[in-house]
Design a protein around this motif. Structure first.
Motif, short mmCIF file in Angstrom:
data_model
loop_
_atom_site.label_atom_id
_atom_site.label_comp_id
_atom_site.label_asym_id
_atom_site.label_seq_id
_atom_site.Cartn_x
_atom_site.Cartn_y
_atom_site.Cartn_z
N SER A 59 0.80 -1.31 -0.03
CA SER A 59 0.00 0.12 -0.18
C SER A 59 0.92 1.40 0.11
CB SER A 59 -0.85 0.01 1.28
OG SER A 59 -1.69 -1.18 1.30
N LEU A 94 -7.47 -0.53 -4.43
CA LEU A 94 -7.88 0.37 -3.31
C LEU A 94 -9.21 -0.31 -2.53
CD1 LEU A 94 -7.00 3.84 -4.45
CD2 LEU A 94 -5.82 2.35 -2.96
N GLN A 153 -6.10 7.17 3.11
CA GLN A 153 -6.38 6.03 3.91
C GLN A 153 -5.82 6.22 5.19
OE1 GLN A 153 -4.11 3.28 1.01
NE2 GLN A 153 -5.78 1.92 2.16
N HIS A 163 -7.93 5.60 8.78
CA HIS A 163 -7.67 4.20 9.58
C HIS A 163 -7.36 4.83 11.06
CE1 HIS A 163 -6.37 2.20 5.82
NE2 HIS A 163 -7.54 2.00 5.74
N ILE A 184 -11.94 -2.74 10.27
CA ILE A 184 -10.63 -2.55 10.05
C ILE A 184 -9.78 -3.60 11.16
CG2 ILE A 184 -8.66 -0.84 10.96
CD1 ILE A 184 -10.27 1.29 9.33
N TYR A 244 -2.26 -2.04 7.96
CA TYR A 244 -2.48 -0.74 8.33
C TYR A 244 -1.17 -0.10 8.98
CZ TYR A 244 -7.16 -2.13 7.71
OH TYR A 244 -8.32 -2.67 7.20
N LEU A 291 1.09 0.79 5.71
CA LEU A 291 0.83 1.80 4.99
C LEU A 291 0.91 3.29 5.95
CD1 LEU A 291 -2.35 3.32 5.30
CD2 LEU A 291 -2.88 1.25 4.62
N PRO A 322 -13.23 2.44 -0.31
CA PRO A 322 -14.71 2.45 0.14
C PRO A 322 -14.72 3.24 1.52
CG PRO A 322 -14.16 0.40 -0.76
CD PRO A 322 -13.02 1.04 -0.94
O1 LIG Z 1 -10.58 0.38 2.55
C1 LIG Z 1 -9.70 0.34 3.44
O2 LIG Z 1 -9.13 1.60 3.88
C2 LIG Z 1 -9.18 -0.64 3.92
O3 LIG Z 1 -9.20 -0.98 5.24
C3 LIG Z 1 -8.63 -2.09 3.10
C4 LIG Z 1 -7.52 -1.46 2.48
C5 LIG Z 1 -6.29 -1.66 3.24
C6 LIG Z 1 -5.11 -1.37 2.59
C7 LIG Z 1 -5.01 -0.85 1.20
O4 LIG Z 1 -4.20 -0.37 0.80
C8 LIG Z 1 -6.46 -0.81 0.55
C9 LIG Z 1 -7.50 -0.91 1.34
#
Ligand SMILES: O=C(O)C(=O)Cc1ccc(O)cc1
Ligand SMILES: NC(=O)C1=CN([C@@H]2O[C@H](COP(=O)(O)OP(=O)(O)OC[C@H]3O[C@@H](n4cnc5c(N)ncnc54)[C@H](OP(=O)(O)O)[C@@H]3O)[C@@H](O)[C@H]2O)C=CC1
Length: 436
Positions: free
Chosen positions: A101, A126, A180, A184, A222, A230, A233, A337
């Motif tokens: 990611s 994504l 993102q 998160h 999550i 998580y 990224l 999403p």
């Molecule tokens: O949609 C989100 O944010 C997720 O939690 C799923 C996710 C996690 C990592 C990524 O690189 C892409 C999508």
């Protein structure tokens, strides 16, 4: 002429995303060579025995020697080591890419370990592994590639029916830090705070209905995923640290204004952030409406029985976007999403003046949420520290406690979360169509 079966797509790392990729690509008629760690060879072979077009190998060296496009789908933290081990075995003239990611370190690893006669075209879906890829953004990064190689990768990846988005690694990382990583941080903080207060939010009358459904379902979603997704990224993307730090600072500063009863100052700050983020949306329809939100309840409380909420997590989000000069609508094309649902929740609050007035009044005058907001503020700062320290193990420990706490509800939340995600996809499509 060579057909799809003669083109070999290598997948190194058969975890959640690797499996999704292997199954979809093989179902479209391309040949897939897959592997995970060597100790999983036998079980993986058994699992995929008889599945057309998927061939399992013992390790990434074997996959690299015989494949035309090799996708690394391993933990971001391990990518450099894994590419160092298998990259030098890449077939002459092949193409490599990765699914991690955060793209700057990924490209660096390829440049360091991959022979110069190999092209580099990376990608990033994504969305998570349980989401239908159709219509979701899929970023393609043409780092070093002939037209022929690039076209082959586009042909292969078109099987997902995703929306292809062409970006450089730097553009990708800047945008995903804005979208993102900080999204998160908000959900991780809510989960930590609820677990610290020993609350299952869907059982507490303070959190029921409407945008609470978004908060609760997505937080659980999550925590039902793997921690390293998580951690990778956030920790590996330097731009992400700044946004997450600002999110924690926004939560803290707004909470202090609440504690000090400074209603005017709180209101001014929130409204100017709202004007910055939503000012140009006045003529647009809301992404989320009550009838849509109410379909996704884990608690089932009707609209008229809802109580106001200080919504510190949402106020801090909009304040953070303002302070970081981020207009989230600019990033819809490259968003997950979850990000779109979270944007929908902030919009729902900020673009309905009565709701925002209620929220500010309630935050200052009512103490019902004080202890929750205190825990939330601590949690946001804790997550910001964990990311800044850059220590994967600390991150994992912080993640696993709420994960364990919420685990019994993951199955329900995944089901409801998937419905939410298809709804937001339809809503964004409708709104885009109405704009045309
Ligand atoms: O949609 C989100 O944010 C997720 O939690 C799923 C996710 C996690 C990592 C990524 O690189 C892409 C999508
Ligand atoms: N899950 C998501 O929502 C998304 C994830 N991503 C990214 O995609 C990548 C994969 O994520 P995901 O599939 O969820 O994670 P998983 O942990 O499910 O999959 C990674 C797999 O790679 C394996 N692996 C580790 N080292 C090697 C090796 N040397 N050779 C072969 N396989 C190895 C892991 O084994 P082991 O478990 O034993 O270490 C694991 O099975 C990550 O970089 C992630 O950030 C991107 C988009 C969405």
């Amino acid at each position: 002429m060579a057909g799809r079966k003669d083109v070999f797509v290598g997948i190194i790392g058969m975890g959640n995303m690797g499996r999704l990729y292997a199954r979809v690509i093989a179902a479209e008629g391309w040949s897939v060579n897959a592997c995970d760690r060597e100790d999983k060879f036998e079980s993986l072979k058994k699992e995929f025995a008889g599945i057309e077009n998927i061939h399992v190998y013992a390790n990434g060296r074997s996959v690299s020697r015989i494949s035309d496009y090799i996708i690394y789908a391993v933990e971001a933290e391990l990518l450099d080591t894994v590419v160092a081990a298998y990259g030098p075995s890449t077939k002459l003239g092949a193409i490599v890419g990765g699914q991690t990611s955060c793209k700057t370190p990924e490209i660096k690893a390829f440049e360091k370990h991959i022979p110069p006669d190999v092209d580099i075209v990376s990608c990033h879906s994504l969305h998570g592994p349980t989401v239908d890829p159709a219509g979701q953004p899929l970023v393609i990064i043409r780092h070093r590639a002939s037209d022929r190689s690039f076209k082959l990768v586009e042909d292969i990846l078109s099987c997902f029916r995703s929306k292809l988005v062409h970006l450089s690694a730097e553009e990708h990382d800047r945008i995903t830090a804005d979208t993102q990583a900080v999204t998160h941080a908000a959900f991780l903080s809510m989960g930590t705070a609820w677990a610290a207060n020993n609350q299952f939010p869907w059982e507490v009358t303070r959190w029921q209905g409407g945008i609470e459904n978004i908060k609760i379902n997505l937080t659980l979603r999550i925590y039902s995923n793997k921690w390293h997704v998580y951690a990778g990224l956030a920790i590996l993307n330097p731009a992400a640290q700044k946004q997450i730090r600002q999110y924690a600072a926004s939560a803290t500063e707004l909470f202090k204004l609440i504690l000090q009863g400074k209603k005017e100052e709180l209101s001014r700050r929130i409204r100017s952030a709202g004007e910055f983020v939503f000012g140009k949306q006045k003529d647009q329809e809301l992404l989320l409406r009550d009838d849509i939100l109410d379909k996704f309840s884990l608690s089932g409380v009707p609209l008229h029985e809802r109580k106001p909420n200080s919504h510190l997590s949402l106020l801090a989000m909009v304040d953070c976007w303002h302070k970081c000069n981020i207009v989230p609508y600019d990033h819809i094309i490259c968003s997950t999403p979850l990000f779109r649902l979270w944007l929908g929740a902030t919009e729902y609050l900020f673009r309905q003046p009565d709701l925002l007035d209620d929220c500010i009044r309630f935050a200052i005058e009512d103490e019902t949420f004080r202890s929750d907001d205190l825990e939330f503020t601590f949690a946001a700062r804790g997550w910001s520290d964990a990311v800044s320290f850059g220590d994967f193990d600390t991150y994992r420990k912080r993640f696993e406690m709420p994960q364990e706490y919420f685990a019994p509800r993951f199955a329900d939340a995944t089901k409801v979360g998937n419905q939410m995600i298809s709804t937001i996809l339809e809503r964004t499509k409708d709104i885009e169509k109405a704009k045309e």
